[in-house]
Design a protein around this motif. Structure first.
Motif: not given
Length: 341
Positions: A96-107
């Motif tokens: 989940v934290e990997a998904q959060w990181s990706i999601y945050e990186s694209v706004g």
């Protein structure tokens, strides 16, 4: 700092196409889309595949086609979705934290992530993904039955990923257990086709019985085991051939017995093989056509009924609806011409 909105949107779209929506990934909402079922536990788009695996034994002693059973109970359906233990705490946190990181990186939607961060990490109700209980429980997710795509019932398992301590009930009506596994095993049961031995073969004579039989060894019991690796949860169904039903393909015919239902003998055979000189006797299993075919053969339908029982974890057991599998055989019927002198 200037943000290129169109570029960000393009990147976000690409990420969502590969990974699925954030909500589905973080929440573990299930399903298989158009994918074939695999016991992999991987994610495909927004979908998580069930980890249930199957093993089948038995069936026909001869090589041949097989097919799925049709439940005799028309209102019976396999489970459309269910919840199953999926993640250890540390694995779920990493995912989940990997998904959060990706999601945050694209706004991505910060407000949506904030709510999930509180839910899974901030103590409302879970703290740091329950990593302090890593070996004391599992995160459970909802998955959809891949063979029931499009059925509205597959949307009934939409609860967010939830934690269950070892030895505690999952507290969800669709939580996987032996009964659900047995139903899934039933759905995966494949039985041999039903090519009945006939005498005469594929050509009958008006008003003379056609003998029908199945030799012993034509069928064996079919066993399908469904299990969820690493959990101790399993169920095994056993399908036993019970009877053969024949439909002549025309109303101008009689069946033996009159019901058209030929029971299995104790040795696993059905009926009695034709012997020379038996044509004038009524067979224990057979058909008598009363009218000849003209051009188009009759379609003889033969269906075997299979009785299904199951056993599972902790001594659980029960029965499932009988299943049938049918095939058709072309029957030409001739009429003997007699000459009066």
């Amino acid at each position: 700092m200037t943000v290129n909105r169109s570029g960000t949107a393009a990147v976000l779209t690409a990420v969502l196409c590969v990974l699925g929506t954030y909500e589905a990934l973080a929440g573990g909402r299930g399903g298989s889309g158009s994918q074939e079922p695999e016991p992999s536990g991987q994610s495909y788009g927004k979908n998580l595949m069930s980890r249930v695996v199957f093993k089948a034994e038995g069936g026909s002693a001869k090589a041949g086609d097989t097919g799925s059973l049709t439940p005799a109970a028309v209102d019976w359906k396999p489970p459309a979705c269910w919840y199953e233990p999926y993640w250890k705490a540390k694995d779920f946190k990493t995912f989940v934290e990997a998904q959060w990181s990706i999601y945050e990186s694209v706004g991505g939607d910060a407000a949506g992530m904030a709510g999930d961060k509180e839910h899974y990490k901030g103590g409302k109700p879970y703290k740091d993904f329950n990593v302090d209980k890593n070996d004391k429980g599992m995160w459970w997710v909802g998955v959809k039955n891949p063979d029931m795509e499009g059925d509205p019932a597959t949307g009934a398992c939409e609860r967010k990923t939830f934690w269950v301590d070892n030895g505690e009930p999952a507290n969800a009506p669709q939580a996987i257990g032996p009964k659900i596994l047995a139903a899934l095993a039933y759905q995966q049961t494949r039985v041999p086709d039903t090519e009945v031995e006939l005498k005469p073969e594929a050509k009958s004579t008006v008003n003379l019985p056609t003998w029908a039989w199945l030799d012993k060894g034509t069928f064996k019991d079919v066993e399908v085991r469904a299990e969820l690796p690493g959990t101790g949860l399993w169920a095994q169904t056993t399908a036993k051939p019970a009877s053969l039903h024949m439909e002549p393909g025309t109303g101008d015919a009689e069946t033996y017995p009159a019901s058209g239902e030929c029971e299995f003998n104790e040795d696993g055979s059905i009926g009695t093989p034709y012997t020379r000189g038996a044509s004038q006797h009524e067979p224990p299993c057979g058909i008598k056509y009363l009218r000849a075919t003209s051009g188009q053969p009759y379609q003889l339908t033969a269906s075997v009924t299979w009785e299904i029982e199951w056993t599972g974890t902790g001594g659980a057991k029960g029965n499932l609806p009988d299943g049938t599998f049918e095939t058709t055989q072309a029957m030409n019927v001739q009429e003997i011409q007699s000459i009066n002198r």
